[in-house]
Every structure is written in C-alpha cells, then in structure tokens.
Design a protein around this motif. Structure first.
Motif, short mmCIF file in Angstrom:
data_model
loop_
_atom_site.label_atom_id
_atom_site.label_comp_id
_atom_site.label_asym_id
_atom_site.label_seq_id
_atom_site.Cartn_x
_atom_site.Cartn_y
_atom_site.Cartn_z
N VAL A 614 12.51 -1.23 9.71
CA VAL A 614 12.47 -0.08 8.81
C VAL A 614 11.24 -0.17 7.91
CG1 VAL A 614 13.71 1.14 7.00
CG2 VAL A 614 14.97 0.11 8.91
N SER A 615 10.90 -1.36 7.46
CA SER A 615 9.70 -1.57 6.66
C SER A 615 8.72 -2.40 7.49
CB SER A 615 10.04 -2.31 5.36
OG SER A 615 10.53 -3.61 5.66
N ARG A 616 7.53 -2.59 6.94
CA ARG A 616 6.53 -3.48 7.56
C ARG A 616 6.39 -4.70 6.68
NH1 ARG A 616 2.88 -1.27 10.95
NH2 ARG A 616 2.38 -3.45 11.39
N MET A 617 6.20 -5.85 7.32
CA MET A 617 6.18 -7.10 6.57
C MET A 617 5.11 -8.01 7.13
SD MET A 617 9.39 -9.66 5.78
CE MET A 617 10.13 -8.48 4.65
N ALA A 618 4.56 -8.87 6.28
CA ALA A 618 3.58 -9.87 6.69
C ALA A 618 3.94 -11.19 6.04
CB ALA A 618 2.16 -9.45 6.29
N SER A 619 3.72 -12.28 6.76
CA SER A 619 3.90 -13.61 6.19
C SER A 619 2.53 -14.22 5.94
CB SER A 619 4.72 -14.51 7.14
OG SER A 619 4.00 -14.76 8.32
N VAL A 620 2.38 -14.86 4.80
CA VAL A 620 1.14 -15.53 4.40
C VAL A 620 1.48 -16.99 4.19
CG1 VAL A 620 -0.75 -15.59 2.74
CG2 VAL A 620 0.34 -13.41 3.30
N ASP A 626 -4.03 -21.74 -2.03
CA ASP A 626 -4.71 -20.79 -1.16
C ASP A 626 -3.89 -19.52 -0.97
OD1 ASP A 626 -6.89 -22.50 -0.75
OD2 ASP A 626 -5.83 -23.59 0.81
N VAL A 627 -2.56 -19.67 -0.82
CA VAL A 627 -1.69 -18.50 -0.69
C VAL A 627 -1.76 -17.65 -1.96
CG1 VAL A 627 0.70 -17.76 -0.46
CG2 VAL A 627 -0.16 -19.60 0.98
N ALA A 628 -1.70 -18.30 -3.11
CA ALA A 628 -1.75 -17.55 -4.37
C ALA A 628 -3.08 -16.83 -4.53
CB ALA A 628 -1.51 -18.51 -5.54
N GLU A 629 -4.18 -17.48 -4.17
CA GLU A 629 -5.49 -16.86 -4.32
C GLU A 629 -5.65 -15.68 -3.37
OE1 GLU A 629 -9.10 -15.79 -5.56
OE2 GLU A 629 -7.75 -17.23 -6.52
N LEU A 630 -5.19 -15.81 -2.15
CA LEU A 630 -5.30 -14.70 -1.19
C LEU A 630 -4.51 -13.49 -1.66
CD1 LEU A 630 -6.32 -13.78 1.67
CD2 LEU A 630 -4.07 -14.48 2.50
N LEU A 631 -3.30 -13.71 -2.15
CA LEU A 631 -2.48 -12.59 -2.61
C LEU A 631 -3.09 -11.94 -3.86
CD1 LEU A 631 1.11 -14.04 -2.08
CD2 LEU A 631 -0.12 -12.39 -0.66
N ARG A 632 -3.74 -12.72 -4.70
CA ARG A 632 -4.40 -12.12 -5.86
C ARG A 632 -5.61 -11.29 -5.45
NH1 ARG A 632 -3.27 -17.13 -8.56
NH2 ARG A 632 -5.30 -17.90 -7.88
N ALA A 633 -6.34 -11.76 -4.45
CA ALA A 633 -7.56 -11.07 -4.04
C ALA A 633 -7.28 -9.84 -3.17
CB ALA A 633 -8.47 -12.03 -3.28
N ARG A 670 5.06 -20.39 2.05
CA ARG A 670 5.01 -19.10 2.73
C ARG A 670 5.50 -18.01 1.80
NH1 ARG A 670 9.15 -17.44 7.35
NH2 ARG A 670 10.41 -17.27 5.45
N ALA A 671 4.73 -16.92 1.77
CA ALA A 671 5.13 -15.73 1.02
C ALA A 671 5.28 -14.58 1.99
CB ALA A 671 4.09 -15.40 -0.05
N LEU A 672 6.24 -13.72 1.73
CA LEU A 672 6.45 -12.52 2.53
C LEU A 672 6.02 -11.30 1.73
CD1 LEU A 672 10.00 -13.31 4.00
CD2 LEU A 672 7.78 -13.59 5.12
#
Length: 713
Positions: A614-620, A626-633, A670-672
C-alpha cells in the motif's frame, strides 16, 4: 656446416635489423587501438555516448568519446566497447585525452557534437560488432535502475550475460512458423480460461492474476498460455522460481508445440551455452523463453506475453544490487511493450491482490466445485494438544497425523514437510503461539540480552510489560526441530518404510509411486510420480507462522499450499494434516483453500498499518553515523516517516561473510523510510542522490539502500 652458418655476417646483421623493425611495427599496430593517437575521426557522428560498466551511482551517466574513422563501421549503438576512464584533464596529447584504466562499456548512441568542450578520449576498442543493448532493453534497465535507486551499469550486469566469441560466430536458423492455437484443455476448468487463451491467440493483451488449481496440470496450462501467444505471431516470456519448475514447463511446451520455437534460460546451462541461447533470442531465432530470474530481461522480439509463476518465492528477488524483483520488472515490461501479463500461483500474494483490487488485472479462478474436486482434504491438529498426545512422544506426531501417515502409506508415498533450519521465531506466546509484536508499529519484538526488556526489531521501542493480545499470556517460547532429526524419528516409528530426504544439500526432482516417507524442507518437495502423494504432514506450523516478518502468515500459507498441491485430490483419498493452531487465519485459509481471501484481508491490514504494497518503503543499512548522515542529507518527500534506526544482529563469525553483511567488528543499524503511495519514485531519487553525493565527497563508508525490501523482520 649448415647454410646459415655459411652466410656472410653482414647479411645476418641485416636480417636481424629487419626482424627488429618488423617487431616494432607490430607492437605499434597493437598499441594503436588503445590510444588512437593522431587518428582521423569519423566523418559523420564522430562522438559516441558510452555507458561505462562501473557500478557506483555517482558515475551513473553517459560519457562522450571520440570515434576513430577505422571504427566507424563497427561502432554502432548497442555494441560492447572498451574505453579509457579516469585520465583527468591534465593528460592531453595531440588534442586527445590519454591515460586512465581500460573499462568495458556499451555504446548507446552516436551524435554529431559533444556538450563537453574539452578534449575527448577516443574509443579504445569495439569488442564485438554484436549489438547486444537494444533501445528497448536500455529503456527497461533505466526504468529498473530508477525504481530501485541503483545504477544503470549494475542493472546491465544482471541483464546482459558475459560475452563468448564462439557463440557469436554461430548462425541461427529462422524460427518455425507459428503453431495453431491450442485447445482449452484443462483451462476449461476455469470459467474465464478459454476466453483468456482466445484473447492471446487473437493478439490481445489481457492481464490476469491466476489462482491455479492444485494438482499436476499447471505446467501444461502455463504452456498452453505460451502456445496461444505464439499462435498470434508474438513472443512470450515466462519466469519461474527455480530450474526444476522451469524444466517442467519447458517439457510441457515441447510436447505441445515441438522444438525450435522456445528455449530454456537457466544458470545450469553454463555461461557459454546460456549466452548462445540469449543470442538466439536477440536475433529472433527463438520466440518464447522459459527461465529463472535473470530471464526477466530476455530480449524477446515482439513481446506479446510476460508471465511469472509463484511470485511470492524469495528467489524472484535478486540478491545483487539494486535488488530488483522479477514481478515488478515484468510489470514494467508489460506496460512499456504493451504485452499481456499473467501472474500465476497456487496461492495469492498481497502484491498480486493489489493488482486485482486497483483494476490493473482481473482474477482468473476456478469455481468452488472444481476446487473441492481437485484439492485434498485438509485436517488440523493443535500443536498444544499434540504436546499432550501420547503418540507424539514416539515420532513427534499426534494421533491424527500418525493415522494419516499410516493410511497414506498403504496407497503410496507420504510427504512430510518440516521448516528448514533457520526459520525460528524470535518470540511467540508460549500458550497460543501468537507472535509478539510492537504496539506502535506492529514490528516483531525481540530480547537482545538476558534481561526481561523486549525491544521492537523495527522501531527500537522497548515493551517492558508485554502480554499476549490474544490470550493474555506473559510467557514466551522459541523452539524447532530440523528435517534430519524428523527423518530419524519417523524411521523409528515406521521401521518397514523407506525414508527419503530432500533439502538444500540434496534436492530430489521426483520419487517413485510406491510407499515411502519423503521428508522435505519447504520448496524442495519432489514431485510424486503417478497420481501424486497419498497424504502429507505439515509439521511445526507455529515455526513458520511465528517468523519475525511482516509476511510470516502469507509465506506459511504459500509453503503449505505448495506441498498440499502435490497430494491427490479428495476424491482419490488425498489427505493433508497440518500441525498448527486451527483458529489462525493462514490455517483457516488452507482448510478452505482460499488464498485469495487470505491475501485480501492481509492487504486490508497493510493498508491500515501503512506498510507495503500500500505504501512504498526503503531500508537504509550501515554504520550508525553513516545511516544518520545519509538520512539528514537526503531530500525525502514530504510526509516521509523514518522508523528506527535499530541495531542489526551481528553475523555469526563462524559462517562465510555474505553480501551486505557488516565488516568484522562493525555494528550496523537499519532504518526504514516509509512514504505515501505515488511517492516511490521521489523516495528512490532522493536516496540515490544522497548516496551519490557521499561518494563524490568520500564521506564515511558506503550505505546500503534497498527499495521495497522483501524481508521486514
């Protein structure tokens, strides 16, 4: 004295000088294709736009190269080339950039003038004049790369097999004329089956989600769909989950239309033979393809049908970046090439149900009367009751299952399905086996240490006062017995009956039609010759249902249906005993043989929770910083929701490192990232741009991004 020894020394010196000069000329000629220093350029369209076969997303673009006049004839769009890459702007000689490493690539197009105003390097070599990258295949790969936030070069590595010169030198015959439209045959069991075949034979493009009846006829029915498409003069493509099922459909199609019109494209063929078959498809010598996952890119000419079988099977999701799913790739092909589409299965995935619900495809199902005739009798045993059963102490079988096995052995082989090693629930209620889930996001709860605090595996929230929402219990359990031990126990319970096993190490294709116990892990069940298995036992159902995964119920039902479909119909005495809580939704769907109804209810729950499809999702995934920096950028779409991050389990140091595992000694998180429907393309573009920016700046370690991950546990 030899004639050479009798020659004048001056003459010998002249000969040596001539040899040296010849060697120098030969070396210069060999070096010329590498540099093309001072070479004349092609008169028309002297610039080639090249896709360099280099995976990082920040290099996902076309690069301009000069085309020497000597390559003008062979440097056509779609051919493989070699180019020098990474020379920089400081290494220019005689107006031509030099240096850099030699890389493979594909010539995409020829243009008259480059937008780049500096000196261009020349093409180093045309590897082969075979145009392997057609505009249609390029457009498909570009769409797949954009959807999954990957690079075009990564997708092309999956789509185009490695070159073998011997195969390219072969001449392929013209394909036979189209066959006659097939008779409906067993498709008459489905109310809309004959009309679907007729639409394909007339050149139409119907789209259907097919719930196949249990029994051995589905390979022939799938072959009839391909034959109907071939009768219209168009091509067909069928993707199967494994080589065994692909071989069954290939044999059925050969029996229906004969040799020459189709080919089997699987990894077991070997690299050279696979490339030879791929070339036969590209050159139009073969009109239909049956294969495994990589066949979804097969360059079938005038494609009229794409079909996939068992789309819920995990083997359809590519393990290599950018991890495309065969179902989604085939749906893209159906839209882009205006082809018919058939999603077939014994069950029904939530994604296929969504295609029906939004009107993109129509259901193709049999009536309940036909279903009752074809399906075996399903009987259930509560595993809590089984633990109290005296008979279960002998072979881990309750009385009903033991009686089912004994009655079945009197008439033929009996299948015993045992969850494979590794399918262990994290935590489940000890009393009712209901999986322990988070109250906030419905994620699986897990105990990360010896203390009593429970944490969500998705959002990371703690649940110190957990209790079961179904029965109120507060105790948890996790236990499973493997296939090998089950075979030993059954051998003691039935000492006069042979016991055979089929699993990851040794998979059986078929078993004889005589009494035997066949112990198999899910997905490795062999086909019983003759009428099929007389009975089947589905053990440890709680282990499949209790997996810490959003798809646990759907996956358990899919595996049960796959095993039960190998059993004879109820009219022939076929019986299946499943050891699981009878009141659970997947068990009830198996008893009624109603996978469509189960998938519809699952889809409604996903819509309520806001989870795919129903929704679209991505895992990082990556190191915490590195995960925190990517999500901020990343410039995420408006309304995007980030779940987590949560720490990932540390891999067992004793096993080999798998792709995507953290480096030894590193702790990954991992963040979703979840977005609303219609924002999937924006989510993929944002994450891809953020990854590219990090690679350009060389900030931190690489971060893995996966769009629509199949496993959310």
């Amino acid at each position: 004295m030899s004639s050479e020894n009798g020659r004048d020394p001056g003459e010998r010196g002249e000969q040596l000088a001539l040899i040296r000069e010849t060697v120098r000329e030969t070396r210069a000629e060999r070096a010329k294709p590498r540099t093309w220093r001072g070479a004349q350029l092609a008169d028309a369209l002297p610039v080639a736009r090249v896709l360099v076969d280099k995976g990082p997303v920040h290099l996902d673009k076309l690069w301009d190269y000069a085309v020497p006049a000597a390559m003008d004839a062979d440097a056509r769009p779609g051919v493989r080339v070699r180019v020098r890459f990474g020379a920089g702007t400081g290494r220019v000689r005689e107006g031509r950039r030099e240096g850099g490493g030699l890389l493979d690539g594909y010539l995409v197009e020829r243009i008259a003038e480059s937008d780049y105003r500096g000196p261009l390097a020349a093409l180093a070599q045309v590897v082969s004049p075979e145009p392997v990258l057609s505009p249609e295949l390029l457009a498909l790969c570009r769409a797949v790369a954009d959807r999954y936030a990957g690079s075009l070069a990564d997708v092309l590595q999956l789509a185009v097999p490695p070159r073998h010169a011997k195969a390219e030198a072969e001449c392929f015959p013209e394909p036979p004329p189209p066959p006659a439209p097939p008779a409906p045959g067993s498709w008459a069991r489905y109310p809309d089956g004959p009309a679907f075949l007729d639409a394909l034979a007339r050149g139409g493009a119907p789209r259907a989600v097919w719930s196949a009846l249990p029994g051995p006829r589905w390979p022939g029915e799938l072959a009839a769909v391909v034959a109907a498409t071939l009768a219209s003069g168009r091509g067909a493509l069928v993707v199967m989950p494994d080589g065994r099922s692909a071989a069954r459909v290939d044999a059925a199609l050969t029996e229906l239309v004969g040799q020459g019109l189709h080919t089997l494209l699987v990894a077991d063929s070997g690299p050279e033979e696979r490339y030879r078959r791929w070339l036969a498809i590209r050159r139009g010598a073969v009109r239909a393809v049956i294969g495994t996952r990589a066949a979804m890119y097969a360059p079938v000419a005038d494609l009229g049908l794409v079909a996939i079988w068992d789309d819920g099977n995990s083997s359809h999701s590519d393990t290599n970046a950018p991890h495309p799913h065969a179902r989604d790739v085939l749906l893209l092909r159906a839209v882009h090439e205006k082809a018919a589409c058939l999603v077939g299965d014994l069950g029904r995935t939530v994604e296929a149900t969504q295609l029906v619900e939004n009107g993109w495809a129509r259901p193709l199902e049999a009536g309940r009367e036909q279903l009752r005739t074809a399906a075996p009798l399903i009987r259930t045993v509560d595993d809590v009751q089984a633990a109290r059963d005296e008979a279960a102490r002998v072979a881990r079988l309750p009385t009903l299952a033991w009686q089912t096995a004994r009655a079945g052995l009197a008439r033929g082989p009996v299948l015993v399905q045992v969850p494979r090693r590794g399918y262990v629930p994290r935590l489940a209620c000890e009393r009712c086996r209901e999986p322990a889930r988070c109250r906030h996001c419905a994620g699986p709860l897990e105990a990360r240490s010896n203390d009593t605090a429970l944490c969500c595996g998705w959002c990371g929230r703690e649940t110190p006062d957990w209790h079961c929402a179904e029965c109120g219990g507060t105790r948890l359990r996790a236990q499973i017995v493997g296939a090998r031990r089950t075979a030993e126990e059954l051998g003691r319970a039935f000492p006069e009956v042979p016991v055979r096993t089929s699993g990851r190490d040794h998979v059986l294709d078929s078993v004889p039609d005589r009494p035997a116990l066949v112990v198999s892990t899910p997905g490795a069940e062999p086909v019983a010759e003759g009428a099929g298995y007389a009975a089947a036992l589905l053990l440890d159902g709680w282990a499949l249902l209790g997996r810490a995964d959003l798809r646990a119920g759907e996956e358990a039902l899919r595996r049960w249906l796959g095993a039960a479909a190998l059993v004879r119909g109820q009219a022939e005495g076929g019986t299946v005993a499943v050891i699981a809580e009878p009141t659970l939704r997947p068990v009830q769907a198996l008893v009624r043989w109603d996978p469509a109804g189960h998938a519809l209810r699952e889809l409604a729950e996903r819509a309520e929770l806001g989870f795919p499809p129903v929704s679209r999702m991505a895992s990082v995934t990556g190191r915490p910083e590195d995960v925190a920096e990517l999500l901020r950028a990343a410039e995420l779409p408006s309304g995007a929701e980030v779940l987590g991050p949560v720490p990932l389990p540390v891999p067992d140091p004793g096993r080999p490192r798998r792709p995507g595992d953290p480096q030894p000694g590193e702790q990954w998180e991992r963040a979703l990232v979840r977005v609303r429907p219609g924002q999937g393309a924006a989510l993929a573009a944002a994450l891809k741009a953020a990854r590219a920016a990090r690679l350009v700046k060389r900030e931190g370690a690489a971060v893995r991004v996966r769009i629509d991950p199949p496993d959310l546990g």
